[in-house]
Write a protein that holds these residues in place. Structure first.
Motif, short mmCIF file in Angstrom:
data_model
loop_
_atom_site.label_atom_id
_atom_site.label_comp_id
_atom_site.label_asym_id
_atom_site.label_seq_id
_atom_site.Cartn_x
_atom_site.Cartn_y
_atom_site.Cartn_z
N ALA A 374 0.83 -1.21 0.00
CA ALA A 374 0.00 0.00 0.00
C ALA A 374 0.87 1.25 0.00
CB ALA A 374 -0.92 -0.01 1.21
N LEU A 375 1.97 1.21 0.73
CA LEU A 375 2.87 2.37 0.76
C LEU A 375 3.55 2.58 -0.59
CD1 LEU A 375 4.33 4.63 2.21
CD2 LEU A 375 5.93 2.95 3.16
N PRO A 436 20.45 13.82 -2.25
CA PRO A 436 19.04 14.22 -2.18
C PRO A 436 18.47 13.81 -0.83
CG PRO A 436 19.51 13.13 -4.27
CD PRO A 436 20.73 12.96 -3.41
N PRO A 437 17.69 14.67 -0.19
CA PRO A 437 17.16 14.33 1.13
C PRO A 437 16.39 13.02 1.11
CG PRO A 437 15.99 16.20 0.16
CD PRO A 437 17.20 15.96 -0.68
N THR A 438 16.62 12.20 2.14
CA THR A 438 16.01 10.87 2.22
C THR A 438 15.19 10.76 3.48
OG1 THR A 438 17.88 9.91 1.01
CG2 THR A 438 16.49 8.39 2.26
N ILE A 439 13.97 10.23 3.35
CA ILE A 439 13.04 10.07 4.45
C ILE A 439 12.75 8.59 4.66
CG2 ILE A 439 10.77 10.69 5.37
CD1 ILE A 439 12.64 13.08 4.96
N LEU A 440 12.71 8.17 5.93
CA LEU A 440 12.37 6.79 6.27
C LEU A 440 10.87 6.71 6.55
CD1 LEU A 440 15.34 5.97 8.68
CD2 LEU A 440 15.25 5.76 6.19
N PHE A 441 10.17 5.92 5.76
CA PHE A 441 8.72 5.76 5.91
C PHE A 441 8.43 4.40 6.53
CE2 PHE A 441 8.81 9.09 2.75
CZ PHE A 441 7.67 9.85 2.99
N GLY A 442 8.05 4.39 7.80
CA GLY A 442 7.63 3.15 8.45
C GLY A 442 6.16 2.89 8.18
N PHE A 443 5.81 1.60 8.10
CA PHE A 443 4.42 1.24 7.84
C PHE A 443 3.90 0.19 8.82
CE2 PHE A 443 7.32 -1.14 5.05
CZ PHE A 443 7.04 -2.45 5.40
N GLY A 444 4.70 -0.16 9.85
CA GLY A 444 4.34 -1.25 10.73
C GLY A 444 3.07 -1.05 11.52
N ASN A 445 2.79 0.19 11.96
CA ASN A 445 1.65 0.42 12.84
C ASN A 445 0.61 1.35 12.22
OD1 ASN A 445 0.41 -0.23 15.31
ND2 ASN A 445 1.06 1.69 16.23
N LEU A 446 0.56 1.37 10.88
CA LEU A 446 -0.43 2.18 10.18
C LEU A 446 -1.33 1.27 9.34
CD1 LEU A 446 1.71 5.19 8.87
CD2 LEU A 446 -0.07 5.29 10.61
N GLU A 447 -2.63 1.52 9.39
CA GLU A 447 -3.56 0.80 8.52
C GLU A 447 -3.33 1.23 7.07
OE1 GLU A 447 -5.48 -1.54 9.54
OE2 GLU A 447 -5.46 -1.26 11.72
N GLU A 448 -3.74 0.36 6.14
CA GLU A 448 -3.54 0.66 4.73
C GLU A 448 -4.19 1.98 4.33
OE1 GLU A 448 -4.29 -2.75 2.09
OE2 GLU A 448 -4.18 -3.99 3.89
N GLU A 449 -5.40 2.21 4.83
CA GLU A 449 -6.10 3.45 4.49
C GLU A 449 -5.37 4.67 5.06
OE1 GLU A 449 -8.63 5.85 2.58
OE2 GLU A 449 -8.46 3.67 2.36
N GLU A 450 -4.81 4.53 6.28
CA GLU A 450 -4.04 5.63 6.87
C GLU A 450 -2.80 5.92 6.03
OE1 GLU A 450 -4.66 5.50 11.63
OE2 GLU A 450 -3.60 3.79 10.78
N ILE A 451 -2.16 4.87 5.53
CA ILE A 451 -0.98 5.05 4.69
C ILE A 451 -1.34 5.84 3.43
CG2 ILE A 451 0.68 3.82 3.21
CD1 ILE A 451 0.64 1.57 5.33
N ARG A 452 -2.41 5.43 2.77
CA ARG A 452 -2.82 6.12 1.54
C ARG A 452 -3.19 7.58 1.81
NH1 ARG A 452 -4.76 0.75 0.14
NH2 ARG A 452 -6.62 1.02 1.43
#
Length: 463
Positions: A374-375, A436-452
């Motif tokens: 989803a991410l 180029p600036p780099t961001i770490l996107f965690g997805f472990g504790n987010l619901e799919e809809e929250e990610i979107r």
């Protein structure tokens, strides 16, 4: 007793409302350190909610280190020192009573978070009753200082089946997480003057090593992970690395680079500390064996933990020592008692031997893969403005923003939109290079809809 106003009309689940209320009181100092919290049964009755609702709230607080459990006593607020963040974050400590409590962002893409709501409560509860009924008062006596034989045997079997290498249980040390085991290892190694590390790196390990007086030698990364040529130019004889899923970039070290490092370690008499970070979760291709699996010269010290596989509050890790260090341990450090309670060790041993870990991991991989996908799908909205690394494994992605020049600008813009992001620059041992600036996107504790929703909102504010 805690009186918490719960509103069933809010989009937040009741357990999350309870969790946020208690966390706010801890951060602001209204709940003092070492203060006892009401039992889950009592609080559930007081708030007229199910006990499971309170259990989930307490579990989240446990996993984030705000509270702790004491056998036959209950839940207590952790000390302020224990509540300090483990990442290199410029924000003030969340637990300091002298500071205002921090607001909770709507979308928190923390690379450190995992899905604590999926904890197997009933199985763990059943195993707890089973262990206590079978062993009784014996478990309240001191056990094997190296770790319970049952758990060490179960870990050895797990490492053979999941990580591809065989080890004798006598070589395994059980301790309360990777942090403690690393502290013990530094002493076994004689407080090394120099330790080489990947750069960027797992910053908590760097802090521990520096705290024991080691000078860290940062080694750059290439497409194959830690640079072998850079390592050869150092005087280091101790190397800390994460070969199966490099933290934080998520690179997987190929066989050729692994052979080079193992050959170097054998030639110069060095040790490679393998932190098996994030190896449990892989979403494409076959599992990556541990570096230890290729170690014919006994140069690799393997460290792992069950914190991500099960839950952060399961403070149980393991360290596999080479023969030479095992002798050092027995001669000078075997008086150290295991820092994991015998009860927890026996429960965990049953969890492994009766197949529950494998089933839990299969369920977790399915959940995390859906969130991972989803991410990736949501990030497509940025098109060619970004480049993604570290995908198909772990619980976060590293995303380069190719059309941006400032990491701080991205973080600040996101913060104003109620989105918390985590920059790569905090993981460098020395000032980050120009990139180029780099961001770490965690997805472990987010619901799919929250990610979107979160990614779409980020795209809007950055556009």
């Amino acid at each position: 007793m805690l009186t918490i106003h719960l509103d069933s009309n809010l989009p937040l689940p009741l357990y999350e409302q309870i969790y946020l209320h208690i966390r706010k009181d801890i951060r602001s100092g209204l709940l003092a350190e070492q203060e006892r919290l009401p039992s889950t049964r009592a609080l559930a009755a007081h708030l007229s909610v199910s006990r499971n609702t309170v259990d989930m709230a307490y579990s989240q607080l446990l996993s984030e280190g705000y509270i702790e459990t004491r056998p036959k006593s209950g839940f207590y607020v952790c000390s302020l020192l224990e509540l300090e963040p483990v990442w290199n974050d410029p924000a003030p400590p969340v637990c300091s009573p002298a500071k205002k409590s921090l607001s909770v962002p709507r979308y928190d893409f923390s690379p450190f978070a995992s899905n604590t709501a999926g904890f197997p409560y009933r199985i763990w509860q059943r195993l707890t009753v089973k262990v206590l009924s079978e062993h009784g008062n014996e478990l309240f006596l001191l056990g094997d200082r190296q770790g319970e034989p049952e758990l060490r045997a179960a870990v050895a079997k797990y490492l053979y089946e999941a990580r591809g290498f065989s080890c004798d249980p006598s070589h395994i040390i059980i301790g309360a997480g990777a942090d403690y085991l690393l502290q013990l290892l530094i002493q076994l190694l004689g407080f090394p003057k120099h330790v080489a590390m990947e750069n960027p790196c797992y910053m908590q390990a760097a802090r521990i090593l520096r705290g024991f007086g080691s000078q860290l030698l940062p080694l750059p990364l290439d497409e194959n992970g830690l640079s072998y040529e850079a390592l050869r130019r150092t005087s280091a004889r101790i190397v800390y690395l994460t070969p199966s899923h490099q933290y934080p970039l998520g690179l997987v070290m190929p066989v050729g680079r692994r052979r080079e490092l193992l050959r170097w370690a054998a030639e110069v008499g060095a040790y490679l500390i393998e932190d098996d970070h994030g190896s449990e979760f892989r979403y494409r291709g076959r599992p990556i064996p541990a570096l230890k699996e290729m170690d014919s010269s006994d140069s690799v010290i393997h460290i792992g933990t069950f914190s991500r596989a099960i839950a952060p509050a399961i403070r149980a890790g393991y360290m596999v020592l080479p023969d030479s260090l095992l002798q050092t341990y027995r001669q000078g450090f075997s008086h150290y008692a295991s820092t994991v309670s015998r009860i927890d060790q026996m429960i965990l041993a049953r969890f492994l031997t009766e197949g529950y870990l494998e089933r839990h991991l299969n369920k977790s991989r399915k959940l995390y893969k859906a969130r991972h996908d989803a991410l990736l799908q949501a990030l497509r909205i940025f098109g060619r403005q970004i480049a993604v690394t570290g995908d198909h494994a772990g619980l976060h992605l590293a995303v380069q923003f190719l059309d941006r020049t400032s990491e701080a600008d991205i973080l600040q813009t996101a913060k104003k939109a109620d989105i918390r992001l985590y920059g790569l620059s905090a993981h460098y041992l020395e000032p980050a290079p120009a990139y180029p600036p780099t961001i770490l996107f965690g997805f472990g504790n987010l619901e799919e809809e929250e990610i979107r929703e979160g990614i779409e909102r980020l795209w809007e504010v950055l556009s």
